[in-house]
Design a protein around this motif. Structure first.
Motif, PDB file in Angstrom:
ATOM      1  N   SER A   5       0.777  -1.337   0.057  1.00 22.45           N
ATOM      2  CA  SER A   5      -0.043  -0.013  -0.024  1.00 22.45           C
ATOM      3  C   SER A   5       0.853   1.408   0.097  1.00 22.45           C
ATOM      4  O   SER A   5       0.488   2.194  -0.629  1.00 22.45           O
ATOM      5  CB  SER A   5      -0.796  -0.174   1.286  1.00 22.45           C
ATOM      6  OG  SER A   5      -0.183   0.082   2.244  1.00 22.45           O
ATOM      7  N   SER A   6       1.950   1.066   0.768  1.00 19.67           N
ATOM      8  CA  SER A   6       2.878   2.443   0.605  1.00 19.67           C
ATOM      9  C   SER A   6       3.519   2.613  -0.722  1.00 19.67           C
ATOM     10  O   SER A   6       3.830   3.860  -1.234  1.00 19.67           O
ATOM     11  CB  SER A   6       3.968   2.322   1.604  1.00 19.67           C
ATOM     12  OG  SER A   6       4.851   1.313   1.549  1.00 19.67           O
ATOM     13  N   GLU A   7       3.668   1.557  -1.441  1.00 19.15           N
ATOM     14  CA  GLU A   7       4.432   1.731  -2.668  1.00 19.15           C
ATOM     15  C   GLU A   7       3.445   2.199  -3.890  1.00 19.15           C
ATOM     16  O   GLU A   7       3.550   3.193  -4.545  1.00 19.15           O
ATOM     17  CB  GLU A   7       4.753   0.218  -3.331  1.00 19.15           C
ATOM     18  CG  GLU A   7       6.291  -0.085  -2.630  1.00 19.15           C
ATOM     19  CD  GLU A   7       6.649  -1.619  -3.064  1.00 19.15           C
ATOM     20  OE1 GLU A   7       5.995  -2.131  -3.959  1.00 19.15           O
ATOM     21  OE2 GLU A   7       7.736  -2.029  -2.670  1.00 19.15           O
ATOM     22  N   ALA A   8       1.987   1.736  -3.603  1.00 16.17           N
ATOM     23  CA  ALA A   8       1.140   2.204  -4.499  1.00 16.17           C
ATOM     24  C   ALA A   8       0.673   3.836  -4.192  1.00 16.17           C
ATOM     25  O   ALA A   8       0.450   4.637  -4.986  1.00 16.17           O
ATOM     26  CB  ALA A   8      -0.359   1.398  -3.947  1.00 16.17           C
ATOM     27  N   GLY A   9       0.732   4.154  -2.823  1.00 14.06           N
ATOM     28  CA  GLY A   9       0.474   5.512  -2.527  1.00 14.06           C
ATOM     29  C   GLY A   9       1.763   6.255  -3.103  1.00 14.06           C
ATOM     30  O   GLY A   9       1.540   7.409  -3.545  1.00 14.06           O
ATOM     31  N   ALA A  10       2.818   6.090  -3.097  1.00 19.16           N
ATOM     32  CA  ALA A  10       4.171   6.700  -3.418  1.00 19.16           C
ATOM     33  C   ALA A  10       4.121   6.811  -5.103  1.00 19.16           C
ATOM     34  O   ALA A  10       4.240   7.845  -5.530  1.00 19.16           O
ATOM     35  CB  ALA A  10       5.540   5.911  -3.327  1.00 19.16           C
TER      36      ALA A  10
END
Length: 92
Positions: free
Chosen positions: A21-26
């Motif tokens: 989820s953090s990679e998708a947000g980035a």
């Protein structure tokens, strides 16, 4: 994460979910900034070079201004000394 671990949730799965989820947000944030294409790295390098050049120009301008202020102050000091010692009569 600590609460989830206390409830028996698998930490590996939870960490993988958080990482995904953090990679998708980035990726989404970079896309909103227009930095999600192949030119993004080159654009960032150019921006860094431009910022560095701007900082160098500011530093040079500041040094030039300080240099001129010092020269003017010294000239005024010399003029003041000449007036005090009545050396102005030599120029008339």
């Amino acid at each position: 994460m600590a609460q989830a671990e206390g409830r028996g949730v698998d930490m590996i799965t939870l960490r993988a979910l958080a990482e995904e989820s953090s990679e998708a947000g980035a990726r989404r944030a970079l896309a909103q900034l227009g930095l999600d294409d192949s030119r993004a790295r080159r654009d960032m390098d150019e921006l860094r070079e431009l910022l560095s050049a701007w900082r160098d120009a500011k530093k040079s301008a500041r040094q030039a201004i300080v240099g001129w202020i010092v020269r003017v102050a010294l000239a005024l000091l010399l003029i003041g000394i000449a007036v005090r010692l009545r050396l102005t009569d030599l120029f008339s």
